[in-house]
Enzyme design. Structure first.
Site, PDB file in Angstrom:
ATOM      1  N   GLU A   1      42.339  34.331  46.899  1.00 47.71           N
ATOM      2  CA  GLU A   1      42.206  34.772  45.197  1.00 47.71           C
ATOM      3  C   GLU A   1      43.790  34.780  44.728  1.00 47.71           C
ATOM      4  OE1 GLU A   1      44.113  39.731  43.969  1.00 47.71           O
ATOM      5  OE2 GLU A   1      44.057  39.118  46.635  1.00 47.71           O
TER       6      GLU A   1
ATOM      7  N   GLY B   1      45.166  44.947  38.103  1.00 49.50           N
ATOM      8  CA  GLY B   1      44.915  44.061  37.959  1.00 49.50           C
ATOM      9  C   GLY B   1      43.774  43.142  36.596  1.00 49.50           C
TER      10      GLY B   1
ATOM     11  N   HIS C   1      45.471  55.570  46.141  1.00 50.39           N
ATOM     12  CA  HIS C   1      46.312  55.483  45.118  1.00 50.39           C
ATOM     13  C   HIS C   1      46.515  54.195  44.173  1.00 50.39           C
ATOM     14  CE1 HIS C   1      49.278  57.671  48.396  1.00 50.39           C
ATOM     15  NE2 HIS C   1      48.679  57.013  49.027  1.00 50.39           N
TER      16      HIS C   1
ATOM     17  N   ASP D   1      41.652  45.493  51.271  1.00 56.45           N
ATOM     18  CA  ASP D   1      43.614  44.738  50.376  1.00 56.45           C
ATOM     19  C   ASP D   1      44.187  44.923  51.252  1.00 56.45           C
ATOM     20  OD1 ASP D   1      44.728  42.694  48.501  1.00 56.45           O
ATOM     21  OD2 ASP D   1      44.754  44.369  46.811  1.00 56.45           O
TER      22      ASP D   1
ATOM     23  N   LEU E   1      52.279  47.974  42.809  1.00 60.32           N
ATOM     24  CA  LEU E   1      51.501  48.234  44.173  1.00 60.32           C
ATOM     25  C   LEU E   1      51.039  46.851  44.063  1.00 60.32           C
ATOM     26  CD1 LEU E   1      49.271  50.953  43.276  1.00 60.32           C
ATOM     27  CD2 LEU E   1      50.832  50.764  44.813  1.00 60.32           C
ATOM     28  N   ALA E   2      51.626  46.544  46.069  1.00 58.38           N
ATOM     29  CA  ALA E   2      51.244  45.064  46.414  1.00 58.38           C
ATOM     30  C   ALA E   2      50.124  44.956  47.447  1.00 58.38           C
ATOM     31  CB  ALA E   2      52.482  44.932  46.957  1.00 58.38           C
ATOM     32  N   GLY E   3      49.450  45.644  47.330  1.00 58.87           N
ATOM     33  CA  GLY E   3      48.091  45.465  48.405  1.00 58.87           C
ATOM     34  C   GLY E   3      48.501  46.742  48.967  1.00 58.87           C
TER      35      GLY E   3
END
Length: 373
Positions: A116, A204, A233, A255, A289-291
């Site tokens: 990724e 994204g 979320h 994720d 959000l970050a994963g």
């Protein structure tokens, strides 16, 4: 031998499942114990971390991650990288390759790598650091020699990437659109070039608008496969239902980050500082959000909780991701397939996990001490 309500490719059977390392036979028997649900082990094609460690740390991080996720029912996963300098990506790939070469018996099977980044659009990074670069076949071939790349996320609108897609397909890599500022037309062109799926659908990427349908519009109109993060979320139930109606083989991913299985606090996602709080993982700045901190057993419960049948939810955490990678030996319970199995109670809580026929101790390695901020 396992007894209960067994999900087979032809539907539910009340009876017994006989296995060694592989499944030997499934027989109907209404006298069998019937208070357990027996499903294929979960398959997660997008996993960054767990238990306080991140795939980008290299070394034995991949084994640690695979060990924790196995205790939540994941029996196969892809070790997933982040955008980073080439040397850092190579370090992570060497670690994943070493874990694959010497697998531990109590860890999920690492089937390869999901790359990724760094072939992303700098305008749609989300939690990825601004270290993007244009993809080349030579670079992917060099990285693939360190660990097999099974899935690769790129932004198809970036110069050179549309032409790169068929070359990557020729390597046996499933190419996905993600972290993309592309248009609907870019998405359609990528699908015609061999694009196979979409990375964390809705997140994204350019969203759906009636005047500019975006990458989401291309996925909903034409996609056969896409991954989605059902932590509720990243995508609310209504968005998940819309995707379920449009994309036949929508499948779940976690994720998951290093914060998975850990208490609230500060963690790392690649080189990014992130915070886990109230079930979410966000950049330390709080603006993205970050994963996630999701596990696949919770993903299954969430899908059932929003209205899917257990059989449908199971397909989306097992069979469809297996089919996506062409793995016919798992993701389903049938004679001759791997005895990768989860057993759930009526509350859909895990009661046992079998990895290639070997039962796991579900408590060992499941909980870890907090990582200092």
């Amino acid at each position: 031998m396992l007894e209960g309500r067994i999900l087979t490719p032809n539907g539910w059977i009340h009876g017994r499942l006989h296995h060694g390392r592989d499944i030997v036979a499934i027989e109907a028997d209404h006298t069998a114990r019937g208070d357990r649900w027996i499903l294929p082990g979960f398959i997660d094609l997008h996993v960054h971390g767990a238990g306080g460690v991140d795939i980008m740390q290299g070394g034995d991080a991949a084994q640690t991650v695979a060990r924790l996720h196995a205790r939540h029912g994941t029996t196969t996963l892809l070790a997933t990288t982040m955008t980073a300098p080439p040397a850092a990506i190579e370090h992570a790939l060497r670690g994943a390759g070493a874990a694959m070469a010497s697998p531990a018996p109590d860890t999920a099977h690492i089937a390869g790598v999901h790359l990724e980044g760094p072939f992303l659009n700098i305008g749609r990074l989300g939690a990825q650091p601004p270290l993007v670069k244009q993809g080349t076949l030579e670079q992917v071939q060099a990285w693939n020699a360190l660990a097999p790349i099974r899935v690769l996320t790129l932004a198809p609108e970036v110069e050179g990437h549309l032409q790169l897609i068929p070359e990557l397909c020729g390597m046996g890599i499933r190419v996905q659109a993600g972290h993309s500022a592309g248009s609907y037309e870019d998405g359609v062109a990528a699908l015609k070039a061999g694009l196979a799926g979409f990375t964390h659908l809705f997140n994204g990427m350019t969203g759906l608008n009636q005047y500019a349908p975006g990458i989401v519009g291309a996925a909903l109109a034409h996609g056969e496969y896409a991954e989605i993060i059902p932590d509720l979320h990243h995508a609310k139930p209504g968005a998940i239902h819309a995707a379920l109606r449009a994309i036949p083989r929508l499948y779940a991913v976690t994720d998951a980050t290093s914060a998975t299985g850990m208490p609230d606090g500060a963690y790392m996602l690649g080189s990014q500082h992130v915070m886990k709080c109230a079930g979410c993982v966000r950049l330390a700045t709080g603006d993205s959000l970050a994963g996630s901190a999701l596990t696949m057993d919770q993903a299954l419960r969430n899908l059932v909780g929003i209205g899917l049948t257990l059989a449908d939810a199971s397909d989306r955490v097992s069979r469809f991701p297996a089919d996506y990678l062409g793995m016919q030996d798992r993701g389903r319970l049938a004679p001759g397939t791997r005895a990768d199995i989860v057993v759930l109670d009526d509350e859909l809580q895990l009661r046992s996990v079998l990895l290639h026929g070997r039962p796991l101790d579900l408590q060992q390695g499941k909980h870890h001490a907090p990582v200092p901020a």
